[in-house]
Design an enzyme around this catalytic site. Structure first.
Site, PDB file in Angstrom:
ATOM      1  N   LYS A 237     -50.886 -40.509  17.479  1.00 19.62           N
ATOM      2  CA  LYS A 237     -50.869 -41.872  18.003  1.00 19.62           C
ATOM      3  C   LYS A 237     -50.013 -42.784  17.123  1.00 19.62           C
ATOM      4  O   LYS A 237     -50.015 -42.667  15.905  1.00 19.62           O
ATOM      5  CB  LYS A 237     -52.299 -42.402  18.085  1.00 19.62           C
ATOM      6  N   ARG A 293     -66.339 -38.824  14.445  1.00 20.36           N
ATOM      7  CA  ARG A 293     -66.103 -39.624  13.238  1.00 20.36           C
ATOM      8  C   ARG A 293     -65.592 -40.996  13.653  1.00 20.36           C
ATOM      9  O   ARG A 293     -65.355 -41.246  14.830  1.00 20.36           O
ATOM     10  CB  ARG A 293     -65.052 -38.945  12.357  1.00 20.36           C
TER      11      ARG A 293
END
Length: 455
Positions: A237, A293
């Site tokens: 990303k 997470r």
């Protein structure tokens, strides 16, 4: 509440966790490698302890040394951040065995959802839509060829373990399959110690949509809306925003409900992200994976929801209920995050470590945040990920957020190393991005070829 937690990470996420803990009145222990002796997180924590040499395998991935540091300092819990040991179920299990709270899901749930093959099987049970693909692990090229023929090309090869874009390959036809499989498998084995692969039909063109969820030990699960993470290079990303311009009210309700259903199915506790691929032409979405997470891009969700995700992680790990219920969560405005890396976009994004000789971070105004561990005179080591900062903005609407990001990037000044600030500025100013007209192929197939022609 915990008296003291150890942060098993480095860089901006370690700084972010230290700040959240301090605001909760919780003491902090930083760990560091010899290369990070002068890092900001070391200076900010209440205590700091060296856990090994520069190499990650001997320091930030050294479970014995990290657990020894927790015991020696009296830390009651460990926050793993993202990367390193954050999705390592063995480490989570060792924490449990030593009566040290792992600030994340249980090892059992991590095994269930952190492994992409297991996660896919669980989502089928939960009746969450998944892409057509292999039903279990794929270990040989012969298996891969047979499954690909049944599914139909193009396909995606993915490592069962890990993330960060490693062990992933797009395959358009049978001629590409064998070399791609061998390369992806070798990369996965080297990165994660696990060469197991699986295969999915490629949804293309697609949007990468992820939903932030939070769960507690009392069985409460909520979502904090979605993020659009479609601007990617090599499956990594580059820029994220919330909400997604590709999703309307009805689809938003469907995709967030699916994410909550997925988390409830596995009795998920703590922060997590359910990632989907959205086929814009049909409006159908498919479960891709779960990140067990906190995410790099969590600040955009914090801006639009008003919920501090890291503080919620610490509270939930302490046994508290979530501080908000779903009906309490409201969404406001638009947020965008740009990842700032020490790299040279004009030279195939080669890393650019070195000493920062001058630094000016953008500031001023409402709705601007810079998460970073940089400071003037800091030397960026060559051993770790090249991300050095995140610029996050929030506006009343998407246009205001775009303009604020442009302003912030124009102010961002780092001397001594090469960064991708100018690259991000061009990306955020591109007419397609401004119009919200992009998918996961845009950056690699449209923007980069034109960008690299310049100069």
């Amino acid at each position: 509440m915990f008296n003291k937690i150890l942060i098993a990470n480095r860089g901006e996420i370690a700084v972010r966790i230290i700040r959240a803990a301090r605001e909760l009145g919780v003491g902090t222990v930083a760990i560091y490698s010899t290369a990070d002796r002068d890092a900001l997180h070391v200076h900010l924590a209440d205590e700091a302890i060296c856990v090994g040499p520069a190499r990650s395998t001997e320091s930030y991935l050294n479970m014995n040394n990290i657990l020894s540091a927790a015991v020696a300092t009296g830390a009651q819990a460990i926050h793993p951040g993202f990367g390193f040991l954050s999705e390592n179920s063995k480490f989570a299990r060792l924490c449990e065995e030593m009566n040290i709270k792992f600030i994340g899901p249980s090892a059992k749930v991590m095994d269930m959802m952190g492994d992409k093959i297991n996660a896919r099987a669980e989502m089928i049970k939960a009746r969450v839509p998944v892409t057509p693909g292999s039903e279990g692990e794929v270990h040989t090229t012969d298996e891969a060829v047979k499954i690909a023929e049944e599914i139909g090309y193009p396909i995606m090869l993915k490592a069962s373990a890990g993330g960060g874009g490693k062990g992933i390959r797009k395959v358009n036809n049978v001629e590409e399959l064998v070399p791609a499989f061998e390369a992806a498998q070798a990369e996965a084995q080297a990165a994660f110690g696990n060469g197991a692969m699986f295969i999915e039909r490629m949804i293309f063109p697609a949007r990468h949509i992820e939903v932030q969820i939070l769960g507690d030990s009392q069985g409460n699960v909520i979502h904090l809306g979605e993020r659009d993470c479609s601007l990617q290079r090599n499956n990594q990303k580059v820029l994220e925003e919330s909400p997604s311009v590709a999703i309307g009210h009805t689809l938003r309700n469907e995709i967030t409900a699916a994410a909550v259903k997925a988390a409830q199915h596995v009795s998920y506790e703590n922060a997590g992200t359910i990632e989907f691929l959205l086929d814009e032409s049909s409006g159908k979405f498919y479960f891709m994976e779960m990140n067990t997470r906190v995410q790099v891009e969590h600040p955009v969700t914090e801006f639009v929801s008003g919920v501090d995700i890291v503080k919620e992680q610490i509270r939930v790990a302490n046994g508290n209920e979530l501080s908000v219920k779903q009906e309490d969560v409201t969404f406001s405005g638009h947020a965008i995050e740009c990842r700032i890396n020490a790299e040279n976009p004009k030279f195939n994004f080669a890393p650019s470590p070195g000493k920062i000789t001058n630094l000016f971070l953008p500031s001023g105004g409402v709705g601007l945040r810079v998460d970073s561990a940089m400071y003037n005179g800091y030397s960026i080591p060559p051993y770790y990920d090249s991300m050095i900062a995140k610029v996050i903005v929030h506006g009343e609407n998407r246009f205001e957020a775009l303009m604020k990001m442009q302003r912030a990037l124009l102010e961002f000044d780092v001397e001594g190393v090469i960064t991708n600030v100018d690259f991000q500025l061009e990306l955020i100013s591109d007419p397609h991005v401004v119009a919200g007209d992009y998918d996961t192929s845009f950056l690699g197939n449209v923007f980069l070829p034109e960008y690299q022609k310049e100069d």
